[in-house]
Design a protein around this motif. Structure first.
Motif, PDB file in Angstrom:
ATOM      1  N   LEU A 307       0.838  -1.203   0.000  1.00  0.00           N
ATOM      2  CA  LEU A 307       0.000   0.000   0.000  1.00  0.00           C
ATOM      3  C   LEU A 307       0.871   1.251   0.000  1.00  0.00           C
ATOM      4  CD1 LEU A 307      -2.758  -1.004   2.585  1.00  0.00           C
ATOM      5  CD2 LEU A 307      -2.826  -1.154   0.100  1.00  0.00           C
ATOM      6  N   PRO A 308       0.409   2.300  -0.682  1.00  0.00           N
ATOM      7  CA  PRO A 308       1.181   3.552  -0.698  1.00  0.00           C
ATOM      8  C   PRO A 308       1.188   4.226   0.672  1.00  0.00           C
ATOM      9  CG  PRO A 308      -0.929   3.819  -1.821  1.00  0.00           C
ATOM     10  CD  PRO A 308      -0.792   2.362  -1.522  1.00  0.00           C
ATOM     11  N   ALA A 315       0.105  14.929   1.096  1.00  0.00           N
ATOM     12  CA  ALA A 315       0.888  15.982   0.446  1.00  0.00           C
ATOM     13  C   ALA A 315       0.243  16.410  -0.868  1.00  0.00           C
ATOM     14  CB  ALA A 315       2.318  15.505   0.204  1.00  0.00           C
ATOM     15  N   ASP A 316      -0.357  15.443  -1.580  1.00  0.00           N
ATOM     16  CA  ASP A 316      -1.020  15.737  -2.852  1.00  0.00           C
ATOM     17  C   ASP A 316      -2.102  14.671  -3.070  1.00  0.00           C
ATOM     18  OD1 ASP A 316      -1.867  16.320  -5.365  1.00  0.00           O
ATOM     19  OD2 ASP A 316       0.060  16.032  -6.360  1.00  0.00           O
ATOM     20  N   PRO A 317      -3.382  15.020  -2.854  1.00  0.00           N
ATOM     21  CA  PRO A 317      -4.460  14.019  -2.987  1.00  0.00           C
ATOM     22  C   PRO A 317      -4.578  13.407  -4.381  1.00  0.00           C
ATOM     23  CG  PRO A 317      -5.236  15.988  -1.855  1.00  0.00           C
ATOM     24  CD  PRO A 317      -3.882  16.312  -2.397  1.00  0.00           C
ATOM     25  N   THR A 318      -3.998  14.063  -5.391  1.00  0.00           N
ATOM     26  CA  THR A 318      -4.078  13.528  -6.756  1.00  0.00           C
ATOM     27  C   THR A 318      -2.893  12.627  -7.085  1.00  0.00           C
ATOM     28  OG1 THR A 318      -2.916  15.445  -7.707  1.00  0.00           O
ATOM     29  CG2 THR A 318      -5.324  15.582  -7.486  1.00  0.00           C
ATOM     30  N   ALA A 319      -1.934  12.538  -6.178  1.00  0.00           N
ATOM     31  CA  ALA A 319      -0.743  11.716  -6.450  1.00  0.00           C
ATOM     32  C   ALA A 319      -0.996  10.276  -6.005  1.00  0.00           C
ATOM     33  CB  ALA A 319       0.468  12.290  -5.712  1.00  0.00           C
ATOM     34  N   GLY A 320      -0.249   9.364  -6.578  1.00  0.00           N
ATOM     35  CA  GLY A 320      -0.354   7.968  -6.191  1.00  0.00           C
ATOM     36  C   GLY A 320      -1.603   7.309  -6.746  1.00  0.00           C
ATOM     37  N   GLU A 321      -1.601   5.990  -6.727  1.00  0.00           N
ATOM     38  CA  GLU A 321      -2.708   5.200  -7.255  1.00  0.00           C
ATOM     39  C   GLU A 321      -3.497   4.587  -6.106  1.00  0.00           C
ATOM     40  OE1 GLU A 321      -3.772   4.772 -10.333  1.00  0.00           O
ATOM     41  OE2 GLU A 321      -2.221   6.067 -11.203  1.00  0.00           O
ATOM     42  N   LEU A 322      -4.818   4.727  -6.181  1.00  0.00           N
ATOM     43  CA  LEU A 322      -5.682   4.045  -5.226  1.00  0.00           C
ATOM     44  C   LEU A 322      -5.898   2.606  -5.692  1.00  0.00           C
ATOM     45  CD1 LEU A 322      -8.392   6.754  -4.475  1.00  0.00           C
ATOM     46  CD2 LEU A 322      -6.797   5.772  -2.836  1.00  0.00           C
ATOM     47  N   PRO A 323      -5.762   1.624  -4.801  1.00  0.00           N
ATOM     48  CA  PRO A 323      -5.947   0.227  -5.220  1.00  0.00           C
ATOM     49  C   PRO A 323      -7.352  -0.013  -5.770  1.00  0.00           C
ATOM     50  CG  PRO A 323      -4.963   0.358  -3.024  1.00  0.00           C
ATOM     51  CD  PRO A 323      -5.406   1.731  -3.376  1.00  0.00           C
ATOM     52  N   ASP A 324      -7.453  -0.934  -6.698  1.00  0.00           N
ATOM     53  CA  ASP A 324      -8.762  -1.302  -7.246  1.00  0.00           C
ATOM     54  C   ASP A 324      -9.523  -2.237  -6.307  1.00  0.00           C
ATOM     55  OD1 ASP A 324      -8.393   0.193  -9.565  1.00  0.00           O
ATOM     56  OD2 ASP A 324      -7.318  -1.441 -10.564  1.00  0.00           O
ATOM     57  N   ARG A 325      -8.785  -3.134  -5.631  1.00  0.00           N
ATOM     58  CA  ARG A 325      -9.444  -4.061  -4.708  1.00  0.00           C
ATOM     59  C   ARG A 325     -10.069  -3.307  -3.548  1.00  0.00           C
ATOM     60  NH1 ARG A 325      -5.484  -8.600  -2.816  1.00  0.00           N
ATOM     61  NH2 ARG A 325      -6.809  -8.374  -0.981  1.00  0.00           N
ATOM     62  N   GLY A 326     -11.319  -3.651  -3.233  1.00  0.00           N
ATOM     63  CA  GLY A 326     -12.045  -2.920  -2.212  1.00  0.00           C
ATOM     64  C   GLY A 326     -11.396  -2.934  -0.847  1.00  0.00           C
ATOM     65  N   ASP A 327     -10.902  -4.120  -0.404  1.00  0.00           N
ATOM     66  CA  ASP A 327     -10.313  -4.186   0.928  1.00  0.00           C
ATOM     67  C   ASP A 327      -9.034  -3.367   1.025  1.00  0.00           C
ATOM     68  OD1 ASP A 327      -9.108  -5.967  -0.847  1.00  0.00           O
ATOM     69  OD2 ASP A 327      -8.457  -7.316   0.745  1.00  0.00           O
ATOM     70  N   LEU A 328      -8.244  -3.358  -0.067  1.00  0.00           N
ATOM     71  CA  LEU A 328      -7.009  -2.578  -0.053  1.00  0.00           C
ATOM     72  C   LEU A 328      -7.310  -1.081  -0.118  1.00  0.00           C
ATOM     73  CD1 LEU A 328      -4.710  -4.704  -2.396  1.00  0.00           C
ATOM     74  CD2 LEU A 328      -5.001  -4.818   0.081  1.00  0.00           C
ATOM     75  N   GLN A 330      -9.992   0.350   1.052  1.00  0.00           N
ATOM     76  CA  GLN A 330     -10.478   0.698   2.385  1.00  0.00           C
ATOM     77  C   GLN A 330      -9.308   0.885   3.346  1.00  0.00           C
ATOM     78  OE1 GLN A 330     -14.248   0.397   3.600  1.00  0.00           O
ATOM     79  NE2 GLN A 330     -13.136   2.011   4.649  1.00  0.00           N
ATOM     80  N   ALA A 331      -8.288   0.024   3.247  1.00  0.00           N
ATOM     81  CA  ALA A 331      -7.122   0.137   4.128  1.00  0.00           C
ATOM     82  C   ALA A 331      -6.365   1.435   3.874  1.00  0.00           C
ATOM     83  CB  ALA A 331      -6.204  -1.066   3.927  1.00  0.00           C
ATOM     84  N   VAL A 332      -6.246   1.852   2.611  1.00  0.00           N
ATOM     85  CA  VAL A 332      -5.555   3.108   2.289  1.00  0.00           C
ATOM     86  C   VAL A 332      -6.304   4.299   2.882  1.00  0.00           C
ATOM     87  CG1 VAL A 332      -4.958   4.675   0.412  1.00  0.00           C
ATOM     88  CG2 VAL A 332      -4.394   2.260   0.224  1.00  0.00           C
ATOM     89  N   LEU A 333      -7.631   4.330   2.690  1.00  0.00           N
ATOM     90  CA  LEU A 333      -8.420   5.452   3.202  1.00  0.00           C
ATOM     91  C   LEU A 333      -8.378   5.499   4.728  1.00  0.00           C
ATOM     92  CD1 LEU A 333     -11.524   5.232   0.829  1.00  0.00           C
ATOM     93  CD2 LEU A 333      -9.471   6.651   0.590  1.00  0.00           C
ATOM     94  N   ASP A 334      -8.484   4.338   5.361  1.00  0.00           N
ATOM     95  CA  ASP A 334      -8.384   4.311   6.828  1.00  0.00           C
ATOM     96  C   ASP A 334      -7.008   4.765   7.295  1.00  0.00           C
ATOM     97  OD1 ASP A 334     -10.955   3.367   6.974  1.00  0.00           O
ATOM     98  OD2 ASP A 334     -10.386   1.256   7.194  1.00  0.00           O
ATOM     99  N   GLY A 335      -5.971   4.400   6.548  1.00  0.00           N
ATOM    100  CA  GLY A 335      -4.617   4.820   6.910  1.00  0.00           C
ATOM    101  C   GLY A 335      -4.432   6.316   6.797  1.00  0.00           C
ATOM    102  N   VAL A 336      -5.027   6.919   5.782  1.00  0.00           N
ATOM    103  CA  VAL A 336      -4.926   8.378   5.619  1.00  0.00           C
ATOM    104  C   VAL A 336      -5.630   9.088   6.768  1.00  0.00           C
ATOM    105  CG1 VAL A 336      -5.695  10.309   4.184  1.00  0.00           C
ATOM    106  CG2 VAL A 336      -4.635   8.306   3.120  1.00  0.00           C
ATOM    107  N   VAL A 337      -6.822   8.636   7.128  1.00  0.00           N
ATOM    108  CA  VAL A 337      -7.551   9.249   8.239  1.00  0.00           C
ATOM    109  C   VAL A 337      -6.778   9.067   9.546  1.00  0.00           C
ATOM    110  CG1 VAL A 337      -9.682   9.154   9.586  1.00  0.00           C
ATOM    111  CG2 VAL A 337      -9.779   8.983   7.093  1.00  0.00           C
ATOM    112  N   ALA A 338      -6.186   7.893   9.740  1.00  0.00           N
ATOM    113  CA  ALA A 338      -5.392   7.658  10.951  1.00  0.00           C
ATOM    114  C   ALA A 338      -4.185   8.589  11.003  1.00  0.00           C
ATOM    115  CB  ALA A 338      -4.938   6.199  10.997  1.00  0.00           C
ATOM    116  N   ALA A 339      -3.578   8.863   9.840  1.00  0.00           N
ATOM    117  CA  ALA A 339      -2.432   9.781   9.799  1.00  0.00           C
ATOM    118  C   ALA A 339      -2.858  11.191  10.185  1.00  0.00           C
ATOM    119  CB  ALA A 339      -1.807   9.771   8.403  1.00  0.00           C
TER     120      ALA A 339
END
Length: 418
Positions: A307-308, A315-328, A330-339
């Motif tokens: 995961l990224p 730093a830039d919401p348009t940078a990086g790729e969001l995973p296509d798989r739903g569980d991954l 969800q993990a990225v979005l939860d990680g951003v909120v936790a940060a």
């Protein structure tokens, strides 16, 4: 092409016998070819062989285990040596004592069987231990040294020899035995099943081709580092998984976690990473090494490593790729909120909202409900509400109404049941 017998070759005028014609027909029936075709089982098998790890194929009788090994040996240009474990004595694997001129001075050497001598002379080969689950405990004990140390009597098998075994489940094996835990823990266990399309095409004359994986030389150091971080990261947080001997006899005869099997898992992850194998192949390998439960935890750990970094999106919401798989995703979005929760800042809060809008536009809306609700609770009094929240309000509100409706329906059902 069909060939005539020696007699027909010596005298062309001699008419072929019915056995000659039958031989020609058998030749045509055996005339098959291979083709490159994606096959998850075959790729997992070849990766294990490339990693020089003993493999055990589990499958019902007649499923094609022996045929797959024969085709693999041909494709890899390795001489195939088949040993039916159940019809051998323990001394066939530990060596037969041979008394020399002066046993008191020279000892009694253990003579290896002829097939082991042939393998050593060839310098390479595929040793196929068939019917392993019908071998009695005494034979299984003798096989321990062969599988782990590659020694048979006084001989040591050369590095060019690979070991693959096959077994039927005890329920379908003739006088079957469960594998002893020490022997089972030395193998990569692969469940061998048939694919309808592969079987039909193979019976028509074309089977999948087994090839060794193409390892990227530039990825080797990175692959080893990745594999070690994945396994060590999991075991650091889950120390009880380092060694878990199953209490059930049947499960003890399969894959289970131990320091030895975790070391094998590191090798297989490294090989799969360097070869660019799919997650499905990696799943077969790690679950076949440390078992289903620990294997799935390891796969989840590997997914998180891919995961990224949340800071990239903040730093830039348009940078990086969001995973296509739903569980991954969800993990990225939860990680951003936790940060954001760990280091709250107005700019970071706004960036997280922008990322949630992006996730809403490119994926399933329900994945942003929980992160959006949590992110809203982190707002400080002096932070203005960004306009992007309006685009998410409908999704969150709809989800909350759905949850309320579900709760009311459950309450009504509960009352009706009383």
């Amino acid at each position: 092409m069909p060939t005539r017998t020696l007699y027909a070759a010596l005298d062309p005028a001699l008419p072929p016998t019915q056995l000659d014609v039958a031989g020609d027909l058998l030749t045509l029936l055996r005339d098959t070819t291979t083709e490159p075709r994606p096959d998850v089982q075959l790729e997992a098998l070849t990766l294990s062989v490339a990693a020089d790890l003993p493999v055990l194929l589990w499958g019902e009788p007649g499923i094609g285990k022996t045929a797959a090994l024969t085709q693999l040996a041909d494709a890899l240009e390795l001489p195939l040596t088949t040993v039916i474990a159940s019809v051998h004595e323990p001394s066939d694997f530990s060596g037969l004592p041979v008394i020399g001129d002066d046993p008191a001075e020279q000892g009694v050497p253990m003579a290896p069987p002829d097939w082991a001598v042939r393998l050593v002379r060839a310098g390479k080969g595929l040793l196929f231990l068939d019917e392993l689950s019908t071998a009695p405990p005494a034979v299984q004990a003798a096989l321990l040294r062969l599988v782990l140390e590659r020694r048979i009597g006084a001989l040591r098998l050369p590095p060019g020899v690979r070991i693959v075994a096959a077994a039927n489940p005890r329920s379908s094996a003739a006088d079957g035995w469960e594998l002893s835990p020490p022997l089972a823990n030395r193998f990569v266990h692969l469940k061998w099943t048939h694919d309808h399309e592969v079987v039909v095409r193979g019976l028509a004359g074309t089977w999948p081709r087994a090839t060794l994986p193409r390892l990227d030389p530039e990825k080797l150091p990175e692959a080893v580092d990745f594999a070690r971080r994945a396994v060590c990261g999991l075991l650091t947080g889950r120390p009880k998984l380092v060694h878990q001997l199953p209490g059930n006899e049947t499960r003890r005869g399969g894959a289970w976690p131990s320091p030895r099997s975790w070391e094998m898992a590191i090798s297989l992850i490294a090989f799969a990473t360097a070869a660019g194998s799919s997650r499905e192949v990696l799943s077969l390998l790690v679950r076949g090494t440390v078992g289903d439960g620990p294997g799935l935890e390891l796969l989840a750990c590997v997914d998180r490593m891919d995961l990224p970094d949340p800071e990239i999106f903040l730093a830039d919401p348009t940078a990086g790729e969001l995973p296509d798989r739903g569980d991954l995703r969800q993990a990225v979005l939860d990680g951003v909120v936790a940060a954001v929760r760990n280091r709250p800042d107005r700019a970071r809060w706004d960036a997280a909202w922008a990322l949630l809008v992006r996730a809403l536009e490119t994926g399933a809306p329900d994945l942003v409900v929980v992160p959006a609700t949590t992110l809203a609770s982190l707002r400080r009094e002096d932070w203005d509400v960004p306009a992007s929240i309006e685009r998410l309000a409908g999704v969150v509100s709809l989800s909350q109404r759905a949850d309320s409706a579900e709760a009311r329906a459950a309450a009504v059902t509960g009352k009706g049941g009383r």
